[in-house]
Design a protein around this motif. Structure first.
Motif, PDB file in Angstrom:
ATOM      1  N   PHE A  12       0.806  -1.218   0.000  1.00 45.40           N
ATOM      2  CA  PHE A  12       0.000   0.000   0.000  1.00 45.40           C
ATOM      3  C   PHE A  12       0.845   1.277   0.000  1.00 45.40           C
ATOM      4  N   PRO A  13       1.851   1.399   0.871  1.00 41.24           N
ATOM      5  CA  PRO A  13       2.710   2.595   0.753  1.00 41.24           C
ATOM      6  C   PRO A  13       3.456   2.651  -0.577  1.00 41.24           C
ATOM      7  N   TYR A  86      -1.708   2.457   7.387  1.00 41.01           N
ATOM      8  CA  TYR A  86      -1.249   3.329   6.299  1.00 41.01           C
ATOM      9  C   TYR A  86      -2.249   4.451   6.037  1.00 41.01           C
ATOM     10  N   ASP A  87      -3.541   4.115   6.020  1.00 47.08           N
ATOM     11  CA  ASP A  87      -4.571   5.084   5.650  1.00 47.08           C
ATOM     12  C   ASP A  87      -4.679   6.209   6.679  1.00 47.08           C
ATOM     13  N   MET A 124     -13.424   9.287  11.545  1.00 47.21           N
ATOM     14  CA  MET A 124     -12.744   8.333  10.663  1.00 47.21           C
ATOM     15  C   MET A 124     -11.584   7.641  11.378  1.00 47.21           C
ATOM     16  N   VAL A 125     -10.840   8.396  12.184  1.00 48.31           N
ATOM     17  CA  VAL A 125      -9.734   7.789  12.937  1.00 48.31           C
ATOM     18  C   VAL A 125     -10.275   6.786  13.950  1.00 48.31           C
ATOM     19  N   THR A 126     -11.357   7.149  14.628  1.00 43.36           N
ATOM     20  CA  THR A 126     -11.978   6.216  15.584  1.00 43.36           C
ATOM     21  C   THR A 126     -12.445   4.956  14.874  1.00 43.36           C
ATOM     22  N   HIS A 127     -13.037   5.120  13.700  1.00 42.16           N
ATOM     23  CA  HIS A 127     -13.486   3.971  12.897  1.00 42.16           C
ATOM     24  C   HIS A 127     -12.318   3.048  12.575  1.00 42.16           C
ATOM     25  N   HIS A 128     -11.204   3.616  12.130  1.00 40.20           N
ATOM     26  CA  HIS A 128     -10.029   2.813  11.783  1.00 40.20           C
ATOM     27  C   HIS A 128      -9.438   2.124  13.014  1.00 40.20           C
TER      28      HIS A 128
END
Length: 261
Positions: A12-13, A86-87, A124-128
């Motif tokens: 991915f990176p 990564y995201d 979004m960070v919490t979701h990840h």
């Protein structure tokens, strides 16, 4: 496990960097910020396609939704772990470059810039992090050898992501008034509703058919932690779907107003 983690951690990176370099060659007029945004969305689309294909493969292979096994239900989670990590970093890069463009001169990787990113992208960070910290142990250890079918269902939630990314790319390229953007918006609404909202009633109905009970009784027959996990997953999806509907309504009203002139 370890080989999959290593390959995904490089893939991915590496793809992200490759996209940035290709865009610099193919579209030199684009700024670094635009190349980073576009590259992040392209990599997100690739991952979403991989997840969707893996999920459909698992679902079609598991005739018994409780006991049947498929290796992708376990192995692809080890692809998601590096991707989610990564995201989060790519989201931070995008946030930092957007802030620089707005004149907010924070040093990259400074505490202030990281805190600003966490505040702005907290959902979004919490979701990840929820996927990394909670769902990964559940899918890989605590569920034992049960429920590969349902893991595959969760993978297919990514079906809407390529269309969401395409919509953002079109807006980034100032093509939000094109027919393609409008058609894509309809596809986003349909795929998001089917694969991120109706997906959960579908899973309950599939379990009910397997064990011979009505779908409305399933929440009372499965472990409490399963219901909590599903509620935690669907809650942000409902919020995002509301935002998508509002955006679609604004687009429709502006288009109607433009035609009436």
């Amino acid at each position: 496990m370890w080989r999959t983690l290593a390959l995904a951690s490089a893939f991915f990176p590496g793809l992200f960097i490759l996209c940035i370099r290709l865009l610099r060659w193919a579209a030199p007029a684009l700024s670094l910020k635009d190349r980073i945004l576009l590259s992040g969305r392209l990599v997100s689309t690739v991952q979403a396609a991989m997840a969707t294909v893996s999920g459909i493969t698992v679902m079609l292979s598991c005739k018994n939704v409780v006991h049947d096994r498929h290796w992708l239900a376990v192995e692809y989670v080890w692809v998601l772990v590096p991707y989610m990590t990564y995201d989060i970093y790519v989201m931070y890069l995008c946030h930092w470059h957007k802030s620089q463009e707005k004149g907010i001169l924070e040093k990259k990787h400074s505490l202030a810039s990281v805190w600003s990113f966490l505040l702005q992208e907290r959902l979004m960070v919490t979701h990840h992090l929820f996927i990394l910290i909670v769902l990964t142990p559940i899918t890989q250890h605590f569920r034992g050898e049960l429920g590969d079918f349902f893991v595959g269902c969760i993978f297919t939630a990514e079906l809407s992501t390529p269309f969401v990314s395409l919509g953002k790319i079109l807006m980034q390229l100032k093509m939000q008034d094109t027919l393609l953007h409008k058609v894509n918006g309809i596809i986003v609404l349909v795929t998001f509703f089917l694969c991120r909202i109706l997906l959960f009633p579908f899973m309950y109905a599939a379990y009910g058919r397997q064990v011979g009970i009505p779908a409305y009784l399933v929440p009372f027959r499965i472990p409490l932690h399963c219901n909590i996990a599903n509620a935690s997953l669907i809650a942000p999806q409902l919020y995002w779907f509301t935002l998508i509907c509002r955006k679609a309504a604004r687009l429709y009203r502006s288009s109607a107003a433009h035609r009436s002139r």
